[in-house]
Design an enzyme around this catalytic site. Sequence first.
Site, mmCIF file in Angstrom:
data_model
loop_
_atom_site.group_PDB
_atom_site.id
_atom_site.type_symbol
_atom_site.label_atom_id
_atom_site.label_comp_id
_atom_site.label_asym_id
_atom_site.label_seq_id
_atom_site.Cartn_x
_atom_site.Cartn_y
_atom_site.Cartn_z
ATOM 1 C CG ASP A 209 -5.808 1.742 -1.354
ATOM 2 O OD1 ASP A 209 -6.181 1.559 -0.173
ATOM 3 O OD2 ASP A 209 -4.630 1.866 -1.669
ATOM 4 C CG MET C 1 -4.568 5.597 0.756
ATOM 5 S SD MET C 1 -4.075 4.152 1.659
ATOM 6 C CE MET C 1 -3.355 4.898 3.109
ATOM 7 C CB CYS C 2 -1.332 3.851 -4.757
ATOM 8 S SG CYS C 2 -1.094 5.451 -4.009
ATOM 9 N N GLY C 3 -2.326 1.590 -6.146
ATOM 10 C CA GLY C 3 -1.984 0.261 -6.624
ATOM 11 C C GLY C 3 -0.554 0.287 -7.136
#
Lengths: 442, 227, 299
Positions: A209, C1-3
């Site tokens: 990300d 994996m991120c927001g």
Amino acid sequence: MDPNTPRTTPRKSATFDDYTLSEIRRAATTGIYDIRGAGAKRKLPHFDDLLFLGASISRYPLEGYREKCGTNVVLGSRFAKKPIELKIPITIAGMSFGSLSAQAKEALGNGATLAGTSTTTGDGGMTPEERGHSKTLVYQYLPSRYGMNPDDLRRADAIEVVVGQGAKPGGGGMLLGQKISDRVAQMRCLPKGIDQRSACRHPDWTGPDDLEIKLHELREITNWEKPIYIKVGGARPYYDTALAVKSGADVVVVDGMQGGTAATQEVFIEHVGQPTLACIRPAVQALQDLGMHRKVQLIVSGGIRNGADVAKALALGADAVSIGTAALVALGDNDPHLEEEYQKLGTTAGAYDDWHEGRDPAGITTQDPELAKRLDPQLAGRRLANYLKVMTLEAQTIARACGKNHVHNLEPEDLVALTVEAAAMAQVPLAGTSWIPGKSGY
Amino acid sequence: MIEIDLEKEGVRGVNSRLHSLPKDTNERHWLIKNPMGQHAIACGLDAPLTVEIGGHAGFYCGGMNKQAEILVHGHVGPGVAENMMSGIVRVAGNASQSAGATGNGGLLVIKGDAASRCGISMKGIDIVVGGSVGHMSAFMAQRGHLVVCGDAGEALGDSIYEARLYVRGKVDNLGADCIEKKMTDHHLAKLARLLDKAEIKANPKDFRRFGSARKLYNFNIDHADAY
Amino acid sequence: MCGIVGLYLKNPKLQPKLGQLFKPMLIEMTSRGPDSAGVAIYRNPAKKGFTKFSLAHDDAKFGWKKLAAGLKAHTKKQVSVEQIGNHAIVTTNAKEEAVTTWLKAHHPQVRIVGSGQAIEIFKETGLPEKVYEKFDLTKAKGSHIIGHTRMATESAVTTAGSHPFATGADLCLVHNGSLSNHNRLRDNLKREGLEFQTENDTEVAAAYMTWKLRQGASLKETLEAGIKDLDGFYTFCVGTHDGFAVVRDPIACKHAVLAETDDWVAMATEFRAIAHLPGADKAKIWEPEPQTIYNWGGH
């Protein structure tokens, strides 16, 4: 005891073999792990365990030389305004100025340019010599960022973000001080002669990300012109390839455990990562699952030696391959004519891997000006170009025999395996059977 | 001053306008409105411009800057002025992780706090932080100066090379191979110049200096625990 | 994996606008997590003695009313149901265990994604904007909300693998990062009787918390124990019945920003998600320290 009593022949342990014993003694004496260059030396399932099925009655071969068999490859067509086109699907892997002499870097540039392919910088920045001698130059973006600057970024033809390498997935580096000469020290902003410790993670991003944001920055700085490669060590090739694509890679480079390094712990090289053969199909599968095979290009490296290896990697789904160790051998590394000097270093031609010590008699993995002078960049470059040409001809020969007008049309179905291990890793049938271990239901 | 609205033009629009300016341009003073925490704003500049950013910026603001003076009227995300070559980046607010990472030159001023890994792998940049810095700051710092007017978090200067660190407040603890060093007149004078250039009022005599013990410079088995 | 994003309203006057305020926060995190999205919203607390169950089924046409009738007949308690997208909120005064046992026996395809007095969890594969629309969240009123956008690393892109993961009554967890010891931990937790629907690392973290809380640990104790037992990189945001908590691993590489005004507290992986809130430019903004528990609301 009666001297005539028969005795058993002295027997050495298979577990505690001579190498193991010598390593225990070495460790006990020095107190430091063994550091060396090159890639995994143990025997691994490899391309040699695969064979091509040539054409016969059911398939028609192409005539050698007369009937065209293309070898060109376009890299970076996904986002970059200026993708790279190479004449051959064999590129030169990243090797730093610092680990290699300036002459060796120049020779790599000369050879690659003559053969119509690209070369790559390394962990130490871009030298004017290598830029000057390389028509197509890939600039590595590494955790250490030694020598990183925006001018070189814009001077490059492509950018390779290095997440890991096959010799040491998950590891940083430690180049011992012997090779940190004035010029290397200056390029890396380090004092001369001290050990250079490279970080294992990038300093300003972790994970896909964040990587996506980092790629965006690199594209902004270079006006969205340059293809961006992401290089990973062969650890979890399916996920790593998928995440590189999700992060926005134009090209994914997967480096198997036979891939070389300038200097790393022996234990890392031999015990971490997967063989190149085992990495290709999962990486291709990831691209296919995302609908990106041939749109995001896959470069495979780690133990590529000849045109058959090239053809096999392409048949398994790679778009191109990369060579490092083999290129150094083509320049003159480990050459038997230097045997006397290798003996003085306590080794033998073909086994010399103490590249970090900087005493390479071939003048390649050194910063000693006297040794480096031994390598003629023109001559060595010519040798590399010859070798690249031979590999290309070999790959074409095989492709034509399989009836392909382009090397990229080779398929897994053109292959069989000699061993159960290779059949499982390459996901092609064991020769003479239709059995693909793990794929045929048993 | 020329105003550009980032919300309308997008990051690409803003950056390509700034990048396409000739070196001798008269259009030297810019204001980027509505930055909205977006990433890579004003990165890769290479001209003597003054670029003001009228709010908070995201990752890699002013990344790889050369020559330009960038003023952020807000906070910035990770990697502000990463790998800066020259010029000045001034941040009125706080900075997230890895501020000034791998910077080669120029001056980064953060009026507020910087988070972890401030000055990681710095290679010649000068960083002045008005507030405090987080853990692992100046990790593997090779060259340049990090001035912290507040406190420093854990493992300050871990595996440090030749960078110089000045801290006014308390230091949680020092990383491997980082030690306190004597402050000489020479160091006081340098620190005074840095504070002056950063436009931060502080008395150099209130600071302590840290740097490398140089024990990890060549491998020694007796220091193996520190690796 | 991120927001990850969270919004807690200090000013009750803003509650009718919770969904509207939160929408740009979640959508701004799309590039960090285009695979799936989910939210946990705290609203319409059930009456004393009642529990709200957030249930999900892959078939959008699943007969929730029939399920509710069956549950009512079985438990002889009050049961009401509201369908939202392919999820449903079932409110009942039946005992929690009776409900879960009955659901498992009669509707094994129905997933219980959360339960409590106020919590409602909605999650689905696809872009955050689509997920937001699907569950009609723009008009949602409530006191606080946390959300997640996912870029799948090693486990599959499925609704079950989407965040948030429930960890107990009115508790749920969203995660940015990647755990490195979740496989063995999952085995250990299975032996302790916990059940798993996915191979997801975050589900292990959630189950770990559930297990700790069941043993009587407080939320703070649970998070502190997690810092010791969970290896890898993480920023967690935990939704609680009256707020949220944030904690990062000791290395703290995965980003987090906190912001506070007189009207609200917000957390996000990146500031740009917070930038859309009214007054964000004047908010107090800071980055949470590693191994430190930040917590709004009770506890």
